[in-house]
Motif scaffolding. Structure first.
Motif, short mmCIF file in Angstrom:
data_model
loop_
_atom_site.label_atom_id
_atom_site.label_comp_id
_atom_site.label_asym_id
_atom_site.label_seq_id
_atom_site.Cartn_x
_atom_site.Cartn_y
_atom_site.Cartn_z
N LYS A 93 0.84 -1.21 0.00
CA LYS A 93 0.00 0.00 0.00
C LYS A 93 0.88 1.26 0.00
N ARG A 94 1.92 1.22 0.83
CA ARG A 94 2.84 2.37 0.89
C ARG A 94 3.50 2.59 -0.48
N ALA A 95 3.82 1.48 -1.15
CA ALA A 95 4.48 1.57 -2.46
C ALA A 95 3.56 2.15 -3.52
N LEU A 96 2.24 2.01 -3.31
CA LEU A 96 1.27 2.44 -4.33
C LEU A 96 0.68 3.82 -4.06
N LYS A 97 0.67 4.24 -2.79
CA LYS A 97 -0.07 5.48 -2.54
C LYS A 97 0.83 6.71 -2.61
N GLY A 98 0.20 7.87 -2.74
CA GLY A 98 0.97 9.12 -2.78
C GLY A 98 1.60 9.36 -4.14
N GLY A 100 4.24 9.20 -6.91
CA GLY A 100 5.29 8.25 -7.29
C GLY A 100 5.03 6.88 -6.71
N THR A 101 5.49 5.86 -7.40
CA THR A 101 5.28 4.48 -6.98
C THR A 101 6.63 3.88 -6.63
N ASP A 102 6.69 3.08 -5.56
CA ASP A 102 7.92 2.37 -5.22
C ASP A 102 7.90 1.03 -5.96
N GLU A 103 8.34 1.09 -7.21
CA GLU A 103 8.27 -0.11 -8.06
C GLU A 103 9.11 -1.25 -7.49
N GLY A 104 10.26 -0.92 -6.92
CA GLY A 104 11.15 -1.93 -6.37
C GLY A 104 10.48 -2.76 -5.29
N CYS A 105 9.67 -2.11 -4.45
CA CYS A 105 8.95 -2.81 -3.39
C CYS A 105 7.90 -3.74 -3.97
N LEU A 106 7.15 -3.27 -4.97
CA LEU A 106 6.12 -4.09 -5.62
C LEU A 106 6.75 -5.35 -6.23
N ILE A 107 7.87 -5.15 -6.93
CA ILE A 107 8.56 -6.27 -7.58
C ILE A 107 9.04 -7.27 -6.53
N GLU A 108 9.72 -6.75 -5.50
CA GLU A 108 10.32 -7.62 -4.48
C GLU A 108 9.29 -8.53 -3.83
N ILE A 109 8.17 -7.95 -3.41
CA ILE A 109 7.16 -8.75 -2.70
C ILE A 109 6.45 -9.71 -3.65
N LEU A 110 6.01 -9.21 -4.79
CA LEU A 110 5.20 -10.05 -5.69
C LEU A 110 6.01 -11.15 -6.38
N ALA A 111 7.30 -10.88 -6.62
CA ALA A 111 8.13 -11.89 -7.30
C ALA A 111 8.64 -12.97 -6.35
N SER A 112 8.63 -12.69 -5.04
CA SER A 112 9.29 -13.63 -4.12
C SER A 112 8.34 -14.43 -3.24
N ARG A 113 7.05 -14.13 -3.27
CA ARG A 113 6.12 -14.83 -2.38
C ARG A 113 5.49 -16.04 -3.09
N THR A 114 5.10 -17.04 -2.31
CA THR A 114 4.46 -18.23 -2.88
C THR A 114 3.00 -17.93 -3.23
N ASN A 115 2.36 -18.84 -3.95
CA ASN A 115 0.93 -18.67 -4.28
C ASN A 115 0.09 -18.45 -3.02
N GLU A 123 -6.35 -11.27 0.20
CA GLU A 123 -7.47 -11.25 1.16
C GLU A 123 -7.29 -10.15 2.20
N THR A 124 -6.07 -10.09 2.76
CA THR A 124 -5.80 -9.10 3.82
C THR A 124 -5.88 -7.69 3.26
N TYR A 125 -5.39 -7.50 2.05
CA TYR A 125 -5.41 -6.18 1.41
C TYR A 125 -6.86 -5.70 1.27
N ARG A 126 -7.72 -6.60 0.78
CA ARG A 126 -9.14 -6.25 0.62
C ARG A 126 -9.78 -5.91 1.96
N HIS A 127 -9.47 -6.73 2.94
CA HIS A 127 -10.03 -6.55 4.27
C HIS A 127 -9.55 -5.23 4.89
N GLN A 128 -8.28 -4.94 4.68
CA GLN A 128 -7.65 -3.77 5.30
C GLN A 128 -8.07 -2.45 4.64
N TYR A 129 -8.13 -2.45 3.31
CA TYR A 129 -8.33 -1.18 2.59
C TYR A 129 -9.64 -1.10 1.80
N GLY A 130 -10.37 -2.22 1.75
CA GLY A 130 -11.64 -2.20 1.04
C GLY A 130 -11.48 -2.06 -0.46
#
Length: 316
Positions: A93-98, A100-115, A123-130
């Motif tokens: 969320k921090r990488a996306l809001k405000g 400029g975008t923190d592209e490095g953060c988006l890449i790091e998390i999405l490329a390294s996590r399992t399914n 699920e948590t993102y939807r729950h947290q931010y609607g």
């Protein structure tokens, strides 16, 4: 896989809650006590302390920590108190809001996590931010880079162990024809193969690709792509080959050169300290000939440094 932070054996959430309250009450804050308690407990134990703190003291531990601490030290401690999926979600969320975008953060998390991790993040993102993570990514990024992030954010990579040698050869040939062999690059082919195939399959594809093109896949990506797209595809390849190597490189790059990229340094240490930090440390030393501990020691300062040194498990 092993983390540097383990649970305390003679654990008392109540005693820890009282200790923390005492460290923050009155004038000044005893940072050493906060470090001693929170850096020597597992995430599950820290969650228990948070609940008992509210029940016995009638205050919110996170709010108290935020009001008593500041800057990078606050960021690490509050990060440690956050359940791991929620931590990823807040970083995205921090990488996306405000501005400029923190592209490095988006890449790091999405490329390294399992399914599974990606699904929990959604699920948590939807729950947290609607809102929907995929939609937020789509509205904040563009072109092929957007398509890659959206694809990764679905958590639909093949996770089977079976490798079809015929498909390996076909994919390697496709990548070669989409890049090295033609004028211009068919980026969609790279995306389809790198974002959906299983790890075992891709490792064979990378070997086969080298046989066909006499080049490592990373060299081809560097010569064919640029900017965020290049970074995203390289991150995928590196995570497939060695996730610990990928994180070791992230840590190294966050500290080398002028100034430290605290966001990367804090995020990688906090998010991996209970998962695979022991392996990341070993890989770091193998890759760079110097321990992660000594890098952090030379490159950071203050209480923030004390916490990071503790989380990376000391010198070895």
């Amino acid at each position: 896989m092993a983390g540097t932070i383990k649970g305390a054996s003679n654990f008392s959430a109540e005693a820890d809650a009282q200790k923390l309250r005492k460290a923050m009450k009155g004038l000044g804050t005893d940072e050493d006590i906060i470090i001693e308690v929170l850096c020597n407990r597992s995430l599950a134990q820290r969650q228990e302390i948070k609940m008992i703190y509210k029940a016995t003291i009638g205050r919110d531990l996170i709010n108290d920590l935020k009001s008593e601490l500041s800057g990078k030290f606050e960021k690490v401690i509050v990060g440690l108190m956050t359940p791991i999926t929620l931590y990823d979600v807040e970083e995205l969320k921090r990488a996306l809001k405000g501005v400029g975008t923190d592209e490095g953060c988006l890449i790091e998390i999405l490329a390294s996590r399992t399914n599974d991790e990606i699904r929990r993040i959604n699920e948590t993102y939807r729950h947290q931010y609607g809102t929907n993570l995929e939609e937020d990514i789509a509205s904040d990024t563009s072109s092929m880079f957007r398509r890659i992030l959206v694809s990764l954010s679905t958590g639909n990579r093949d996770e089977s162990h079976h490798v079809d040698e015929g498909l390996v050869k076909q994919d390697a040939q496709c990548l070669y024809e989409a890049g090295e062999k033609r004028w211009g690059t068919d980026e969609a082919q790279f995306m389809t193969i790198l974002c959906t195939r299983s790890r075992n399959h891709l490792l064979r594809v990378f070997d086969e690709y080298k046989n066909i093109s006499n080049k490592d896949i990373t060299e081809s990506i560097k010569s064919e792509m640029s900017g965020d797209l290049e970074d995203a595809l390289l991150a995928i390849v590196k995570c497939m080959r060695s996730k610990t190597g990928y994180f070791a490189e992230r840590l190294y790059k966050s500290m080398k050169g002028l100034g430290t990229d605290d966001d990367i340094l804090i995020r990688v240490v906090v998010s991996r300290c209970e998962i695979d930090m022991i392996d990341i440390k070993a890989e770091f030393k193998r890759m760079y000939g110097k321990s992660l501990y000594s890098f952090i020691k030379d490159d950071t300062s203050g209480d923030y440094r004390k916490v990071l040194l503790q989380l990376c498990g000391g010198e070895d």
